[in-house]
Design a protein around this motif. Sequence first.
Motif, PDB file in Angstrom:
ATOM      1  N   PHE A 240      13.668  -1.144 -13.437  1.00 33.49           N
ATOM      2  CA  PHE A 240      14.044  -0.234 -14.508  1.00 33.49           C
ATOM      3  C   PHE A 240      13.856  -0.998 -15.820  1.00 33.49           C
ATOM      4  CE2 PHE A 240      17.363   1.623 -17.267  1.00 33.49           C
ATOM      5  CZ  PHE A 240      16.922   2.923 -17.275  1.00 33.49           C
TER       6      PHE A 240
ATOM      7  N   ARG B 200      12.318  -2.871   0.159  1.00 33.49           N
ATOM      8  CA  ARG B 200      11.992  -1.742   1.032  1.00 33.49           C
ATOM      9  C   ARG B 200      12.460  -0.426   0.429  1.00 33.49           C
ATOM     10  NH1 ARG B 200      15.207   0.949   4.129  1.00 33.49           N
ATOM     11  NH2 ARG B 200      16.818  -0.653   4.366  1.00 33.49           N
TER      12      ARG B 200
ATOM     13  N   LEU C 244       0.782  -1.233   0.000  1.00 29.59           N
ATOM     14  CA  LEU C 244       0.000   0.000   0.000  1.00 29.59           C
ATOM     15  C   LEU C 244       0.817   1.290   0.000  1.00 29.59           C
ATOM     16  CD1 LEU C 244      -2.824  -1.037   2.477  1.00 29.59           C
ATOM     17  CD2 LEU C 244      -2.694  -1.331   0.000  1.00 29.59           C
ATOM     18  N   HIS C 245       2.132   1.215  -0.202  1.00 30.08           N
ATOM     19  CA  HIS C 245       2.912   2.451  -0.089  1.00 30.08           C
ATOM     20  C   HIS C 245       2.543   3.465  -1.166  1.00 30.08           C
ATOM     21  CE1 HIS C 245       5.104  -0.557  -2.374  1.00 30.08           C
ATOM     22  NE2 HIS C 245       5.656   0.417  -3.059  1.00 30.08           N
TER      23      HIS C 245
ATOM     24  N   ILE D 227      18.800   0.138  -8.584  1.00 30.68           N
ATOM     25  CA  ILE D 227      17.473  -0.431  -8.831  1.00 30.68           C
ATOM     26  C   ILE D 227      16.546   0.703  -9.224  1.00 30.68           C
ATOM     27  CG2 ILE D 227      17.692  -2.458  -7.352  1.00 30.68           C
ATOM     28  CD1 ILE D 227      16.174  -0.885  -5.167  1.00 30.68           C
TER      29      ILE D 227
ATOM     30  N   ARG E  13       7.092   5.180  -5.356  1.00 34.58           N
ATOM     31  CA  ARG E  13       6.191   6.282  -4.990  1.00 34.58           C
ATOM     32  C   ARG E  13       6.416   7.498  -5.871  1.00 34.58           C
ATOM     33  NH1 ARG E  13       5.928   4.972   1.302  1.00 34.58           N
ATOM     34  NH2 ARG E  13       8.138   4.590   1.225  1.00 34.58           N
ATOM     35  N   LEU E  14       7.693   7.888  -5.990  1.00 29.28           N
ATOM     36  CA  LEU E  14       8.027   9.117  -6.712  1.00 29.28           C
ATOM     37  C   LEU E  14       7.724   8.999  -8.202  1.00 29.28           C
ATOM     38  CD1 LEU E  14      11.440  10.534  -5.520  1.00 29.28           C
ATOM     39  CD2 LEU E  14       9.218  11.641  -5.505  1.00 29.28           C
TER      40      LEU E  14
ATOM     41  N   GLN F   7      10.788   7.010 -15.439  1.00 31.34           N
ATOM     42  CA  GLN F   7      11.622   6.027 -14.759  1.00 31.34           C
ATOM     43  C   GLN F   7      12.590   6.760 -13.852  1.00 31.34           C
ATOM     44  OE1 GLN F   7      13.278   4.132 -18.546  1.00 31.34           O
ATOM     45  NE2 GLN F   7      12.444   2.339 -17.529  1.00 31.34           N
ATOM     46  N   ASP F   8      13.025   6.066 -12.839  1.00 31.04           N
ATOM     47  CA  ASP F   8      14.110   6.605 -12.025  1.00 31.04           C
ATOM     48  C   ASP F   8      14.776   5.451 -11.283  1.00 31.04           C
ATOM     49  OD1 ASP F   8      15.853   8.537 -11.038  1.00 31.04           O
ATOM     50  OD2 ASP F   8      14.255   9.857 -10.375  1.00 31.04           O
ATOM     51  N   VAL F   9      15.925   5.736 -10.704  1.00 32.50           N
ATOM     52  CA  VAL F   9      16.708   4.689 -10.046  1.00 32.50           C
ATOM     53  C   VAL F   9      17.274   5.202  -8.714  1.00 32.50           C
ATOM     54  CG1 VAL F   9      17.424   3.586 -12.207  1.00 32.50           C
ATOM     55  CG2 VAL F   9      18.833   5.396 -11.215  1.00 32.50           C
TER      56      VAL F   9
ATOM     57  N   ARG G   5      20.645   4.023  -5.903  1.00 36.19           N
ATOM     58  CA  ARG G   5      21.855   3.218  -5.791  1.00 36.19           C
ATOM     59  C   ARG G   5      21.690   2.165  -4.697  1.00 36.19           C
ATOM     60  NH1 ARG G   5      26.926   3.416  -7.838  1.00 36.19           N
ATOM     61  NH2 ARG G   5      26.260   5.064  -9.255  1.00 36.19           N
TER      62      ARG G   5
ATOM     63  N   ARG H 233      10.613   1.051  -2.616  1.00 36.21           N
ATOM     64  CA  ARG H 233       9.313   1.721  -2.436  1.00 36.21           C
ATOM     65  C   ARG H 233       9.423   3.226  -2.631  1.00 36.21           C
ATOM     66  NH1 ARG H 233       8.364  -1.506   2.913  1.00 36.21           N
ATOM     67  NH2 ARG H 233       7.352  -3.386   2.084  1.00 36.21           N
ATOM     68  N   ASP H 234      10.516   3.810  -2.194  1.00 36.58           N
ATOM     69  CA  ASP H 234      10.669   5.263  -2.329  1.00 36.58           C
ATOM     70  C   ASP H 234      10.680   5.697  -3.780  1.00 36.58           C
ATOM     71  OD1 ASP H 234      10.655   5.953   0.308  1.00 36.58           O
ATOM     72  OD2 ASP H 234      12.825   5.933   0.537  1.00 36.58           O
TER      73      ASP H 234
ATOM     74  N   HIS I 109      -0.916   5.002  -0.166  1.00 38.60           N
ATOM     75  CA  HIS I 109      -0.768   6.016   0.883  1.00 38.60           C
ATOM     76  C   HIS I 109      -0.220   7.316   0.300  1.00 38.60           C
ATOM     77  CE1 HIS I 109      -1.376   4.412   5.050  1.00 38.60           C
ATOM     78  NE2 HIS I 109      -1.394   3.261   4.405  1.00 38.60           N
TER      79      HIS I 109
END
Lengths: 293, 293, 293, 293
Positions: free
Chosen positions: D204, D260, D107-108, D225, D267-268, D244-246, D248, D263-264, D111
Amino acid sequence: MTAGIEPPNERQYVITLSCSDTTGIVARIAGFLADAGGWITEAGYHSDPATGRFFTRQVVRADSLPFGVEELRERFAAVAADLGDATWNVTDTGVIKHMVILVSRELHCLHDLLGRVALGELPVQIDAVIGNHENAAEIVEAHGVPFHHVPFPETDKAAAFAEVRKLVDQHDPDAVVLARFMQILPPELCDAWAGRAMNIHHSFLPSFVGARPYHRAHARGVKLIGATCHYVTPELDAGPIIEQDVIRVDHSDTAEDMVRRGRDIERLVLARGLRWHLEDRVLVHGNRTVVFH
Amino acid sequence: MTAGIEPPNERQYVITLSCSDTTGIVARIAGFLADAGGWITEAGYHSDPATGRFFTRQVVRADSLPFGVEELRERFAAVAADLGDATWNVTDTGVIKHMVILVSRELHCLHDLLGRVALGELPVQIDAVIGNHENAAEIVEAHGVPFHHVPFPETDKAAAFAEVRKLVDQHDPDAVVLARFMQILPPELCDAWAGRAMNIHHSFLPSFVGARPYHRAHARGVKLIGATCHYVTPELDAGPIIEQDVIRVDHSDTAEDMVRRGRDIERLVLARGLRWHLEDRVLVHGNRTVVFH
Amino acid sequence: MTAGIEPPNERQYVITLSCSDTTGIVARIAGFLADAGGWITEAGYHSDPATGRFFTRQVVRADSLPFGVEELRERFAAVAADLGDATWNVTDTGVIKHMVILVSRELHCLHDLLGRVALGELPVQIDAVIGNHENAAEIVEAHGVPFHHVPFPETDKAAAFAEVRKLVDQHDPDAVVLARFMQILPPELCDAWAGRAMNIHHSFLPSFVGARPYHRAHARGVKLIGATCHYVTPELDAGPIIEQDVIRVDHSDTAEDMVRRGRDIERLVLARGLRWHLEDRVLVHGNRTVVFH
Amino acid sequence: MTAGIEPPNERQYVITLSCSDTTGIVARIAGFLADAGGWITEAGYHSDPATGRFFTRQVVRADSLPFGVEELRERFAAVAADLGDATWNVTDTGVIKHMVILVSRELHCLHDLLGRVALGELPVQIDAVIGNHENAAEIVEAHGVPFHHVPFPETDKAAAFAEVRKLVDQHDPDAVVLARFMQILPPELCDAWAGRAMNIHHSFLPSFVGARPYHRAHARGVKLIGATCHYVTPELDAGPIIEQDVIRVDHSDTAEDMVRRGRDIERLVLARGLRWHLEDRVLVHGNRTVVFH
């Protein structure tokens, strides 16, 4: 090794303009180009809501117009005259640009620029490199570029700058690149080379203006270090910023590690800023820049 | 111009080890070094929970030990013998490392490495550059490095590789760098140079293995392009990854723009991966790497 | 929604220590843990050459030791006593940490933290949220967290801070998070919460200390904007930096665009800094931090 | 909490168009807008040299035109009719857009989107959230949004999808967001929602299409990732990429750490891609996208 520098296959004219914003500017310019049969390959527009200033950059294939660059300039002057307080320029990618590089003892940016020009990555010819130390002579001359050694004695920097100015101005270069040149340009040179003199500063400005930025960054405990390419103005490290970037550091990086690792970002930021300048992508707007990518 | 390469002021011994993980390994190694008076300036540890493998890298000031590197190796061998199935190595930063660079027609990584070595940024001496085209000869020789031209005719690549192997092996280099060398190493060379041959691939692996990665990236419409530095293994572009990075692109970038812009990231990723390899920071773990920063 | 906060499956003890650097510290600590049968799952070391200070963080599986956290503390105290001027701490991941969040009107960081805690992404319980406006009440209470509204009238901020302090101190929290709390903590609160009070500043410090950093960044024409998570000290925005990051902007971004886009980097930087603080990864070293990743 | 969603103060019309490239298109469109007195606040142009396709996006202040959006559509239709095979659209920022979110157990992203909408960061109203698990109900309903639980039994997914389709289509949403919805849309739903259904994939792309991408990234030993936001098409994870974004990672990150930490970036990337979609910045071009920033 500089043989690689040739005009690009597809000759193009690059038009840049800024003026007070009002309705119909795009239509006016686009209509002018369409009427002449111009094939636009790139077009950038920017309107600044805070200042009411409009900016544009248009790239037109030379072979799509029935006239040459001189007539384009004449005709475009009439268009621009209709627009309030317009500043404009038309360049021809078939005319090679020129630059002079100023260096001191640190040569990583110089090596990088020499390599890029040798490989045809930057649309420019290096007319001369001027150094206040002699250690650059060998690599510069290996690239077939003249090197001039101008010492900067503490007691007579004015004479040294006069010599530099003479050496630079004879080429009337499109860019004067301070590639880690550790001397502060006097105001009269900032004026003479306004919009052409570019510096690479080894911090993420406006942090750490002036000397030893990596050591001060280390003392402050920042987690990223950066570099800034900007036009040179009389106020130190305060000119319009063209490009910036950063890399991550951590507690294990000493100030010396930051100096070493920062070179990578200095090289890249200067090369990118210089490319955009040479491609007429950068328009100065007060103390800021509009950069059309 | 390669005169800049000298042993660092502070000579250090670098110990790397991997073994099966168990309680007390750190205590065993740290105890050994402490008993000998060793001053540890860097220490990295990694324990892989999935495979139960332990890795460490220790850097010790040479002048803090009462014996030399040979005796350190002998003594450390006894420590390592107590640890299950240990693989280990001890190097001496006072002994200059050597490398050979293989290139094809694209020379941006070569220029970058030559510049870095000339400026003392990489702790290595370039013994030779081998190219299957002749265009690199001038810049290589300007740096005082021997250049060997080995043509790769489609009909007899085996002979060409035999010639390359002979030229490389006479230097017994610590690194064989494929700096945009567009030939696929035969398996016997991958084996002969295992853990020493490094390639820079112009994509963010495992995307776009093989030829023309930028063109395929463009066709797929990706928003970032990348580069990968990896050890060479018989399976194409599938060896252990040492370093990767990316830059942003957008719809206005043609495949040719991506080729040009990708050069910046190739240069950086190769230089970083090579530095870590030369500093004995990279330990191979199956098809992955442990990189101690 | 906070039901997700439970101790991790594998209970661990986290030891942090700093002391004057000398030979044998690693051996002493590693030997102590090995003798007790401790299974180390993470170990970080840092030695600062400029100040001669040594730092370490060790994570040990609780079930690998034959005694509990209290006895570990007692035994480790004896080890630390042998090391010069050591500062140390032992925490137990089986004991849930607590935090209080202070907010003003801008709630993006608050929403982000509430979501992360609800999903079990941060090892902490939120005991209370205190706001000087009421607009946060609904979302806070929807997450089952008490909300306290403490107005900050210009004429009596001292009383407001006294009220905030009372509300915070009753929880004796491990972290006091200023999540875009626009009031400047008085020195006595900085002291009371030293090493526990964290702020997110909406610039890449040390640029743009103080108010309206995005507007000043826009006026300066920077090409990247950033955010900084730091411990709060009496000097405004000058405390030890835990984490920073940046995003790219360009001439088309107004100051308001920067405010909006900066929220993403503020959210991330605060969440990362807070996680590291809660995991005892951050050791303060003068005005800098050592962060063991 | 969704009360924050209101039309922006300055109502604007957004025109997007693509057509075969030829001379004079910009002049035609700009001339039309200038003749009507239109005040253009943003204008983007792109011409793809490989396919000869032209794309534009124009933003006009509503109050600068003497007519409303319906008449603008009628008049613009006549302009577009003159241009070869044009596809175009005109939207009105005064009309609120609608979306439906599909979720599974993670659910991240949900939210994050709920928080952004509540704070007015995304110009959209969430009409419904549909989950194949019940755990999202509480937070969704706390935001005043209806939640529908639609179980997906292995034996009858067709019926579940029919139910989802019924629930979605009654809102005729501008966006159907698969916010870590772990079910593969059947082809008929891909068709029905073409250009409106968006997915966030946790790699990616094109690396690691399909299930468990972080575990495969870990096994391959990548050093970065990423996440990819793309339009959904019948071929799994192969639709046009919006963003897309990555971030390190290193050898110390387990596959679970990657899950984990990823997830950041999920979200972005989803929030950015969705914003651009809602602002009509994304034009599909074959299997690629043109994104006007």
